[in-house]
Design a protein around this motif. Sequence first.
Motif, PDB file in Angstrom:
ATOM      1  N   LEU A  69     -55.101  47.401   4.796  1.00  0.00           N
ATOM      2  CA  LEU A  69     -56.240  46.834   4.074  1.00  0.00           C
ATOM      3  C   LEU A  69     -55.818  45.614   3.271  1.00  0.00           C
ATOM      4  N   SER A  70     -54.624  45.644   2.688  1.00  0.00           N
ATOM      5  CA  SER A  70     -54.166  44.473   1.923  1.00  0.00           C
ATOM      6  C   SER A  70     -54.077  43.247   2.825  1.00  0.00           C
ATOM      7  N   ARG A  71     -53.559  43.425   4.028  1.00  0.00           N
ATOM      8  CA  ARG A  71     -53.470  42.304   4.966  1.00  0.00           C
ATOM      9  C   ARG A  71     -54.864  41.803   5.344  1.00  0.00           C
ATOM     10  N   ASN A  72     -55.797  42.725   5.510  1.00  0.00           N
ATOM     11  CA  ASN A  72     -57.155  42.325   5.866  1.00  0.00           C
ATOM     12  C   ASN A  72     -57.856  41.624   4.708  1.00  0.00           C
ATOM     13  N   ILE A  73     -57.501  41.959   3.478  1.00  0.00           N
ATOM     14  CA  ILE A  73     -58.061  41.233   2.328  1.00  0.00           C
ATOM     15  C   ILE A  73     -57.501  39.820   2.274  1.00  0.00           C
ATOM     16  N   TYR A  74     -56.201  39.662   2.534  1.00  0.00           N
ATOM     17  CA  TYR A  74     -55.641  38.307   2.603  1.00  0.00           C
ATOM     18  C   TYR A  74     -56.367  37.479   3.666  1.00  0.00           C
ATOM     19  N   ALA A  75     -56.632  38.101   4.805  1.00  0.00           N
ATOM     20  CA  ALA A  75     -57.253  37.380   5.918  1.00  0.00           C
ATOM     21  C   ALA A  75     -58.736  37.130   5.694  1.00  0.00           C
ATOM     22  N   ALA A  76     -59.426  38.038   5.017  1.00  0.00           N
ATOM     23  CA  ALA A  76     -60.874  37.935   4.853  1.00  0.00           C
ATOM     24  C   ALA A  76     -61.281  37.076   3.660  1.00  0.00           C
ATOM     25  N   SER A  77     -60.486  37.100   2.604  1.00  0.00           N
ATOM     26  CA  SER A  77     -60.893  36.440   1.367  1.00  0.00           C
ATOM     27  C   SER A  77     -60.759  34.927   1.471  1.00  0.00           C
ATOM     28  N   ASP A  78     -61.597  34.250   0.717  1.00  0.00           N
ATOM     29  CA  ASP A  78     -61.525  32.786   0.606  1.00  0.00           C
ATOM     30  C   ASP A  78     -60.661  32.393  -0.587  1.00  0.00           C
ATOM     31  N   LEU A  79     -60.752  33.189  -1.663  1.00  0.00           N
ATOM     32  CA  LEU A  79     -59.970  32.966  -2.866  1.00  0.00           C
ATOM     33  C   LEU A  79     -59.182  34.226  -3.185  1.00  0.00           C
ATOM     34  N   PHE A  80     -58.008  34.045  -3.796  1.00  0.00           N
ATOM     35  CA  PHE A  80     -57.173  35.187  -4.169  1.00  0.00           C
ATOM     36  C   PHE A  80     -56.814  35.036  -5.638  1.00  0.00           C
ATOM     37  N   LEU A  81     -57.183  36.035  -6.451  1.00  0.00           N
ATOM     38  CA  LEU A  81     -57.060  35.914  -7.902  1.00  0.00           C
ATOM     39  C   LEU A  81     -55.816  36.626  -8.426  1.00  0.00           C
ATOM     40  N   MET A  82     -54.962  35.881  -9.177  1.00  0.00           N
ATOM     41  CA  MET A  82     -53.750  36.431  -9.819  1.00  0.00           C
ATOM     42  C   MET A  82     -53.626  35.825 -11.227  1.00  0.00           C
ATOM     43  N   PRO A  83     -54.319  36.400 -12.214  1.00  0.00           N
ATOM     44  CA  PRO A  83     -54.291  35.834 -13.576  1.00  0.00           C
ATOM     45  C   PRO A  83     -53.207  36.442 -14.455  1.00  0.00           C
ATOM     46  N   SER A  84     -52.021  36.638 -13.938  1.00  0.00           N
ATOM     47  CA  SER A  84     -50.975  37.440 -14.579  1.00  0.00           C
ATOM     48  C   SER A  84     -50.620  36.964 -15.980  1.00  0.00           C
ATOM     49  N   MET A  85     -50.347  37.947 -16.849  1.00  0.00           N
ATOM     50  CA  MET A  85     -49.801  37.650 -18.167  1.00  0.00           C
ATOM     51  C   MET A  85     -48.393  37.081 -18.012  1.00  0.00           C
ATOM     52  N   PHE A  86     -47.598  37.705 -17.154  1.00  0.00           N
ATOM     53  CA  PHE A  86     -46.315  37.141 -16.722  1.00  0.00           C
ATOM     54  C   PHE A  86     -46.067  37.589 -15.288  1.00  0.00           C
ATOM     55  N   GLU A  87     -45.314  36.800 -14.551  1.00  0.00           N
ATOM     56  CA  GLU A  87     -45.081  37.073 -13.128  1.00  0.00           C
ATOM     57  C   GLU A  87     -43.752  36.440 -12.742  1.00  0.00           C
ATOM     58  N   PRO A  88     -42.649  37.227 -12.751  1.00  0.00           N
ATOM     59  CA  PRO A  88     -41.339  36.641 -12.454  1.00  0.00           C
ATOM     60  C   PRO A  88     -41.346  35.756 -11.209  1.00  0.00           C
ATOM     61  N   CYS A  89     -41.876  36.242 -10.117  1.00  0.00           N
ATOM     62  CA  CYS A  89     -42.026  35.411  -8.921  1.00  0.00           C
ATOM     63  C   CYS A  89     -43.423  35.561  -8.357  1.00  0.00           C
ATOM     64  N   GLY A  90     -43.760  36.766  -7.939  1.00  0.00           N
ATOM     65  CA  GLY A  90     -45.045  36.980  -7.282  1.00  0.00           C
ATOM     66  C   GLY A  90     -44.901  36.768  -5.788  1.00  0.00           C
ATOM     67  N   ILE A  91     -45.414  37.694  -5.027  1.00  0.00           N
ATOM     68  CA  ILE A  91     -45.397  37.599  -3.570  1.00  0.00           C
ATOM     69  C   ILE A  91     -46.814  37.431  -3.024  1.00  0.00           C
ATOM     70  N   SER A  92     -47.779  38.044  -3.704  1.00  0.00           N
ATOM     71  CA  SER A  92     -49.146  38.061  -3.180  1.00  0.00           C
ATOM     72  C   SER A  92     -49.730  36.666  -3.010  1.00  0.00           C
ATOM     73  N   GLN A  93     -49.410  35.757  -3.942  1.00  0.00           N
ATOM     74  CA  GLN A  93     -49.950  34.405  -3.794  1.00  0.00           C
ATOM     75  C   GLN A  93     -49.385  33.703  -2.559  1.00  0.00           C
ATOM     76  N   LEU A  94     -48.128  34.034  -2.195  1.00  0.00           N
ATOM     77  CA  LEU A  94     -47.513  33.450  -1.001  1.00  0.00           C
ATOM     78  C   LEU A  94     -48.161  34.017   0.260  1.00  0.00           C
ATOM     79  N   LEU A  95     -48.401  35.327   0.243  1.00  0.00           N
ATOM     80  CA  LEU A  95     -49.060  35.962   1.389  1.00  0.00           C
ATOM     81  C   LEU A  95     -50.480  35.446   1.540  1.00  0.00           C
ATOM     82  N   ALA A  96     -51.173  35.256   0.416  1.00  0.00           N
ATOM     83  CA  ALA A  96     -52.544  34.749   0.467  1.00  0.00           C
ATOM     84  C   ALA A  96     -52.577  33.381   1.148  1.00  0.00           C
TER      85      ALA A  96
END
Length: 476
Positions: free
Chosen positions: A360-387
């Motif tokens: 389902l996570s892969r299908n959300i990356y593929a289906a969504s137009d925008l991907f929201l990551m408003p992190s307080m802190f994020e050492p690197c983050g992978i989801s934005q790269l996958l998006a």
Amino acid sequence: MKLLFAAAEAAPFIKTGGLADVIGALPRALKQAGADIRVVLPKYKGIPDAYKEKMTHKGETTVSLGWRGQYCGIEEYDDDGIPVYFIDNEFYFGRDGVYGYGDDGERFAFFNKAVLDILPEIGFKPDVIHCHDWHTGMIPLLLQDTYAHDPFYDNIETVYTIHNLLYQGVFPYAVFGELLSLDNRHFTDAGAEYYGNVNFMKAGIVYSGKVTTVSPTYAEEIRTSYYGYGLDGLLSSIGDKLTGIVNGIDTKSYNPNTDKTLRTRYKSSLAKKRENKTALQTELGLPVSAKTPMIGIVSRLVEPKGLDLVVRVLDELLYGEDVQVVVLGTGEPGYEDWFRQAAYRHPQQLSVQIRFSEALSRNIYAASDLFLMPSMFEPCGISQLLAMRYGSVPVVRETGGLNDTVHAFNEYTGAGNGFSFSSYNAHDMLNTIRRALAFYREEPTWKKIVQNGMSEDFSWSSSAKEYLNIYEQLKA
């Protein structure tokens, strides 16, 4: 270059977070670059039998821990040409979980010594031992103390990587003095001591030859009191010993053109990508409309992920905009309950899935137009790269690796692969989302932004080159 990675977890064997993804992927890129790379992990009870059945017994040794000698079995698994060694001890690792036990200090003190003790047994002397997070932080100190008089360990260098500074491995003095039997000259403010306790992460930072973390921005942030969690003074003092290197992603596994979990596979076609949107809308019971912009959130539902901002303005966004939001994740009960209730308020616009599903996570990356990551802190983050890999445009707060990988779109130059805001402020986030939605309605412009993101190289190969450069500096 002979390399040994020491870590507490690695995909696909055992995973609790992003550390496992790094240890599963980076060695492959280093091997492709010509390194002789091996990995050592604890042999947890939770490792699937499919892997355990293919392990071969390489030998055993005894690890001295205080006045006791503890059994240490050595199992080897061939992971596509990369030897992975598993430290076998049922007392320490034959448990249902990975971390969170009252004797974690003793468990990982044993693991740190075992990593070094097995090297003569397996006949491998690395040029560099690369230690990851607090679980392996004592290895550099042990090399300089307990093992310093054994010629086998001469000239072994160490690199220490901070994946998340929040978790430091702080334990009572007994772990340092009684279990590891280390000299008290190292139990000082300039060494491994931390308010009367031993701090595994601090030891890794102080005694390793080089320190890295998972993005250049995070490397700067952790030198400040807000992000430093008590180690900012130390990290500020080590200068260019500390380097930030952005993590990569497995571009072979995460490829929208070959991903078998998707309803429609695609290279860069927005029309084909939107077929995944209508398929997901159907699956989740949302109104089917290829034109309606969809915002995806795939996240642990915890405070550091910036969910307070989402909670503050999500109703305002949904009441004011023709937009759909899909949320996937688990976490703190308060957030889970809030999102469930919000889904009742907005059944035509919001789907909340309180679970984790890789497909389902892969299908959300593929289906969504925008991907929201408003992190307080994020050492690197992978989801934005996958998006971006799947053509979903990230909207992020400018922190850590998000700041290094997502560049705000400039309508005058056409540069940029996403949208960002700097203040930890809900309406700054909302205004950034609205700006992104305005560009979504301009098809040629939107296509440009999507293509900017999909054309980025977030493979591990570029990161591997930077790590090899650090190893070579140590051996020069």
